[in-house]
Write a protein that holds these residues in place. Structure first.
Motif, PDB file in Angstrom:
ATOM      1  N   ALA A   1       0.836  -1.208   0.000  1.00 42.47           N
ATOM      2  CA  ALA A   1       0.000   0.000   0.000  1.00 42.47           C
ATOM      3  C   ALA A   1       0.869   1.255   0.000  1.00 42.47           C
ATOM      4  CB  ALA A   1      -0.917   0.008   1.213  1.00 42.47           C
ATOM      5  N   GLY A   2       0.551   2.182  -0.891  1.00 46.55           N
ATOM      6  CA  GLY A   2       1.326   3.411  -0.974  1.00 46.55           C
ATOM      7  C   GLY A   2       0.585   4.477  -1.748  1.00 46.55           C
ATOM      8  N   ALA A   3       1.076   5.689  -1.680  1.00 49.03           N
ATOM      9  CA  ALA A   3       0.465   6.809  -2.394  1.00 49.03           C
ATOM     10  C   ALA A   3       1.467   7.937  -2.492  1.00 49.03           C
ATOM     11  CB  ALA A   3      -0.787   7.284  -1.662  1.00 49.03           C
ATOM     12  N   SER A   4       1.235   8.819  -3.459  1.00 45.52           N
ATOM     13  CA  SER A   4       2.092   9.996  -3.601  1.00 45.52           C
ATOM     14  C   SER A   4       1.409  11.022  -4.492  1.00 45.52           C
ATOM     15  CB  SER A   4       3.449   9.624  -4.197  1.00 45.52           C
ATOM     16  OG  SER A   4       4.317  10.739  -4.192  1.00 45.52           O
ATOM     17  N   PHE A   5       1.963  12.204  -4.518  1.00 44.06           N
ATOM     18  CA  PHE A   5       1.594  13.227  -5.495  1.00 44.06           C
ATOM     19  C   PHE A   5       2.831  14.082  -5.718  1.00 44.06           C
ATOM     20  CE2 PHE A   5       0.520  15.018  -1.327  1.00 44.06           C
ATOM     21  CZ  PHE A   5       1.134  16.269  -1.360  1.00 44.06           C
ATOM     22  N   MET A   6       2.861  14.782  -6.822  1.00 46.60           N
ATOM     23  CA  MET A   6       4.044  15.567  -7.166  1.00 46.60           C
ATOM     24  C   MET A   6       3.869  17.021  -6.744  1.00 46.60           C
ATOM     25  SD  MET A   6       5.289  13.970 -10.808  1.00 46.60           S
ATOM     26  CE  MET A   6       6.929  14.687 -10.597  1.00 46.60           C
ATOM     27  N   ALA A   7       4.893  17.557  -6.080  1.00 45.46           N
ATOM     28  CA  ALA A   7       4.907  18.964  -5.667  1.00 45.46           C
ATOM     29  C   ALA A   7       6.314  19.311  -5.212  1.00 45.46           C
ATOM     30  CB  ALA A   7       3.923  19.201  -4.526  1.00 45.46           C
ATOM     31  N   ASN A   8       6.718  20.564  -5.391  1.00 43.89           N
ATOM     32  CA  ASN A   8       8.006  20.958  -4.835  1.00 43.89           C
ATOM     33  C   ASN A   8       7.877  21.032  -3.311  1.00 43.89           C
ATOM     34  OD1 ASN A   8       6.638  23.393  -4.401  1.00 43.89           O
ATOM     35  ND2 ASN A   8       7.581  24.389  -6.172  1.00 43.89           N
ATOM     36  N   PHE A   9       9.007  20.931  -2.638  1.00 45.89           N
ATOM     37  CA  PHE A   9       8.981  20.801  -1.182  1.00 45.89           C
ATOM     38  C   PHE A   9       8.238  21.949  -0.523  1.00 45.89           C
ATOM     39  CE2 PHE A   9      10.967  21.678   2.988  1.00 45.89           C
ATOM     40  CZ  PHE A   9      10.581  20.524   3.651  1.00 45.89           C
ATOM     41  N   GLU A  10       8.490  23.180  -0.982  1.00 45.43           N
ATOM     42  CA  GLU A  10       7.860  24.335  -0.338  1.00 45.43           C
ATOM     43  C   GLU A  10       6.354  24.382  -0.603  1.00 45.43           C
ATOM     44  OE1 GLU A  10       9.908  25.825  -4.153  1.00 45.43           O
ATOM     45  OE2 GLU A  10      10.242  24.353  -2.546  1.00 45.43           O
ATOM     46  N   GLY A  11       5.895  23.599  -1.568  1.00 43.50           N
ATOM     47  CA  GLY A  11       4.473  23.588  -1.873  1.00 43.50           C
ATOM     48  C   GLY A  11       3.699  22.473  -1.189  1.00 43.50           C
ATOM     49  N   ILE A  12       4.388  21.652  -0.395  1.00 42.49           N
ATOM     50  CA  ILE A  12       3.712  20.547   0.304  1.00 42.49           C
ATOM     51  C   ILE A  12       3.186  21.043   1.641  1.00 42.49           C
ATOM     52  CG2 ILE A  12       3.960  18.238   1.281  1.00 42.49           C
ATOM     53  CD1 ILE A  12       6.283  17.785  -0.671  1.00 42.49           C
ATOM     54  N   SER A  13       1.882  20.973   1.821  1.00 38.37           N
ATOM     55  CA  SER A  13       1.279  21.395   3.087  1.00 38.37           C
ATOM     56  C   SER A  13       1.577  20.361   4.169  1.00 38.37           C
ATOM     57  CB  SER A  13      -0.234  21.534   2.939  1.00 38.37           C
ATOM     58  OG  SER A  13      -0.824  20.262   2.724  1.00 38.37           O
ATOM     59  N   GLU A  14       1.374  20.765   5.404  1.00 37.43           N
ATOM     60  CA  GLU A  14       1.575  19.832   6.513  1.00 37.43           C
ATOM     61  C   GLU A  14       0.642  18.630   6.368  1.00 37.43           C
ATOM     62  OE1 GLU A  14       1.649  19.669  11.431  1.00 37.43           O
ATOM     63  OE2 GLU A  14       1.065  21.513  10.391  1.00 37.43           O
ATOM     64  N   ASN A  15      -0.597  18.889   5.965  1.00 35.97           N
ATOM     65  CA  ASN A  15      -1.551  17.796   5.786  1.00 35.97           C
ATOM     66  C   ASN A  15      -1.110  16.862   4.660  1.00 35.97           C
ATOM     67  OD1 ASN A  15      -4.282  16.522   6.236  1.00 35.97           O
ATOM     68  ND2 ASN A  15      -4.509  17.126   4.101  1.00 35.97           N
ATOM     69  N   GLY A  16      -0.610  17.442   3.561  1.00 41.56           N
ATOM     70  CA  GLY A  16      -0.132  16.626   2.456  1.00 41.56           C
ATOM     71  C   GLY A  16       1.048  15.763   2.857  1.00 41.56           C
ATOM     72  N   TRP A  17       1.978  16.360   3.602  1.00 43.37           N
ATOM     73  CA  TRP A  17       3.145  15.611   4.093  1.00 43.37           C
ATOM     74  C   TRP A  17       2.707  14.458   4.994  1.00 43.37           C
ATOM     75  CZ3 TRP A  17       8.431  16.020   3.230  1.00 43.37           C
ATOM     76  CH2 TRP A  17       9.243  15.279   4.099  1.00 43.37           C
ATOM     77  N   LYS A  18       1.830  14.737   5.942  1.00 38.75           N
ATOM     78  CA  LYS A  18       1.391  13.712   6.882  1.00 38.75           C
ATOM     79  C   LYS A  18       0.645  12.585   6.172  1.00 38.75           C
ATOM     80  CE  LYS A  18       1.075  16.389  11.178  1.00 38.75           C
ATOM     81  NZ  LYS A  18       0.156  16.914  12.226  1.00 38.75           N
ATOM     82  N   THR A  19      -0.164  12.941   5.187  1.00 42.40           N
ATOM     83  CA  THR A  19      -0.938  11.927   4.471  1.00 42.40           C
ATOM     84  C   THR A  19      -0.030  10.919   3.786  1.00 42.40           C
ATOM     85  OG1 THR A  19      -2.797  13.423   4.092  1.00 42.40           O
ATOM     86  CG2 THR A  19      -2.597  11.541   2.612  1.00 42.40           C
ATOM     87  N   ILE A  20       0.985  11.404   3.088  1.00 40.27           N
ATOM     88  CA  ILE A  20       1.889  10.511   2.367  1.00 40.27           C
ATOM     89  C   ILE A  20       2.743   9.690   3.327  1.00 40.27           C
ATOM     90  CG2 ILE A  20       3.803  10.417   0.729  1.00 40.27           C
ATOM     91  CD1 ILE A  20       0.930  11.083  -0.386  1.00 40.27           C
ATOM     92  N   VAL A  21       3.233  10.311   4.385  1.00 43.24           N
ATOM     93  CA  VAL A  21       4.028   9.576   5.370  1.00 43.24           C
ATOM     94  C   VAL A  21       3.163   8.553   6.101  1.00 43.24           C
ATOM     95  CG1 VAL A  21       5.369   9.786   7.497  1.00 43.24           C
ATOM     96  CG2 VAL A  21       5.736  11.417   5.642  1.00 43.24           C
ATOM     97  N   ASP A  22       1.921   8.919   6.408  1.00 43.30           N
ATOM     98  CA  ASP A  22       1.024   7.991   7.099  1.00 43.30           C
ATOM     99  C   ASP A  22       0.785   6.728   6.287  1.00 43.30           C
ATOM    100  OD1 ASP A  22       0.692   9.357   9.426  1.00 43.30           O
ATOM    101  OD2 ASP A  22      -1.308  10.135   8.979  1.00 43.30           O
ATOM    102  N   ILE A  23       0.513   6.882   4.997  1.00 40.39           N
ATOM    103  CA  ILE A  23       0.208   5.712   4.170  1.00 40.39           C
ATOM    104  C   ILE A  23       1.456   4.866   3.937  1.00 40.39           C
ATOM    105  CG2 ILE A  23      -0.547   4.944   1.882  1.00 40.39           C
ATOM    106  CD1 ILE A  23      -2.338   7.447   1.800  1.00 40.39           C
ATOM    107  N   ASN A  24       2.541   5.501   3.540  1.00 44.93           N
ATOM    108  CA  ASN A  24       3.734   4.754   3.132  1.00 44.93           C
ATOM    109  C   ASN A  24       4.578   4.239   4.287  1.00 44.93           C
ATOM    110  OD1 ASN A  24       3.909   5.062   0.012  1.00 44.93           O
ATOM    111  ND2 ASN A  24       3.379   7.100   0.740  1.00 44.93           N
TER     112      ASN A  24
END
Length: 256
Positions: free
Chosen positions: A94-117
């Motif tokens: 199980a995994g997920a991702s989306f493309m964005a530059n680092f400064e454009g990743i929100s805290e929620n986006g970061w947590k979502t990807i780390v939570d799943i992977n």
């Protein structure tokens, strides 16, 4: 020629994120090889379709599970043991991702990807690992990515999570060796999955498996590696990350 060492016949295999792509193909491969397979993802309807399409001889069970939820993971493993009597192999796909530059990743986006992977791998490995250590054997196959071993522009959240999975694999392989539990990792490069098709427009129908000179592979080729790691043929391998990526990136000599 003797090939029994590659057999997974009779094993019980839990595969997370197996409603499509690599997970789906791996589930089909294991069932066709005689393993009992638990197909799992967050959408019951999708995994029901996968199970309906599986043509044994191994049996298949569909279990809805969000790997971010501890209760759901515990229910997944409990149902597996109740149905088949053991958990021999766990494939943390199980995994997920989306493309964005680092400064454009929100805290929620970061947590979502780390939570799943990463957090999802933690939940599944800890719960299934407890069962494996109690039964005195087990085999855990994690999924990382070349993004996790080499980094990946515009996927820093995903790459960081997958790098942690690589390290977790090596650490647990040491900690659980005395319990006869092997822990290994697969790090694919580009693979012609539905996700890659949506982003890159490349379908599996366009990939020639017999061609060496290529930089994108098929889900079947990843499933081959997973089956090898799940079989006795890899009995002397633990704590390793196998990269499956086709032609390597190397520095070529400049024209002079």
């Amino acid at each position: 020629m003797k090939t029994d060492q590659f057999s997974v016949d009779g094993k019980t295999v839990v595969i997370t994120g197996s409603s499509q792509g690599i997970g789906k193909v791996t589930a089909e491969r294991f069932a066709a090889s005689g393993a009992n397979v638990v197909v799992s993802s967050r959408t019951q309807e999708k995994i029901d379709e996968v199970v309906a399409g599986i043509d044994g001889p191994g049996e298949a069970l569909a279990m809805e599970c969000d790997v971010r939820e501890r209760d759901a993971v515990e229910a997944l493993i409990e149902a597996t043991v109740e149905e088949f009597g053991s958990v021999d192999v766990l494939v943390n796909n199980a995994g997920a991702s989306f493309m964005a530059n680092f400064e454009g990743i929100s805290e929620n986006g970061w947590k979502t990807i780390v939570d799943i992977n990463l957090h999802g791998t933690y939940h599944c490995t800890q719960v299934a690992g407890e069962e494996m250590r109690e039964q005195g054997h087990g085999n855990i196959i994690n999924f990382a990515s070349v993004a996790g071993t080499e980094g990946a522009p515009y996927m820093s959240h995903y790459a960081a999570a997958k790098a942690a999975v690589v390290n977790l694999t090596r650490t647990l392989a040491f900690e659980w060796a005395s319990d006869d539990v092997r822990v290994n990792c697969v790090a694919p490069g580009f693979v012609a999955t539905p996700g890659v098709e949506s982003q890159m427009g490349v379908t599996a129908d366009e990939i020639d498996r017999e061609t060496v000179d290529r930089r994108i592979g098929l889900s079947e080729e990843i499933a081959d590696t997973v089956q090898f790691l799940a079989s006795p043929a890899s009995s002397y391998i633990t704590g390793e990350t196998i990269t499956v990526r086709g032609v390597p990136d190397i520095m070529e000599s400049p024209d002079v």
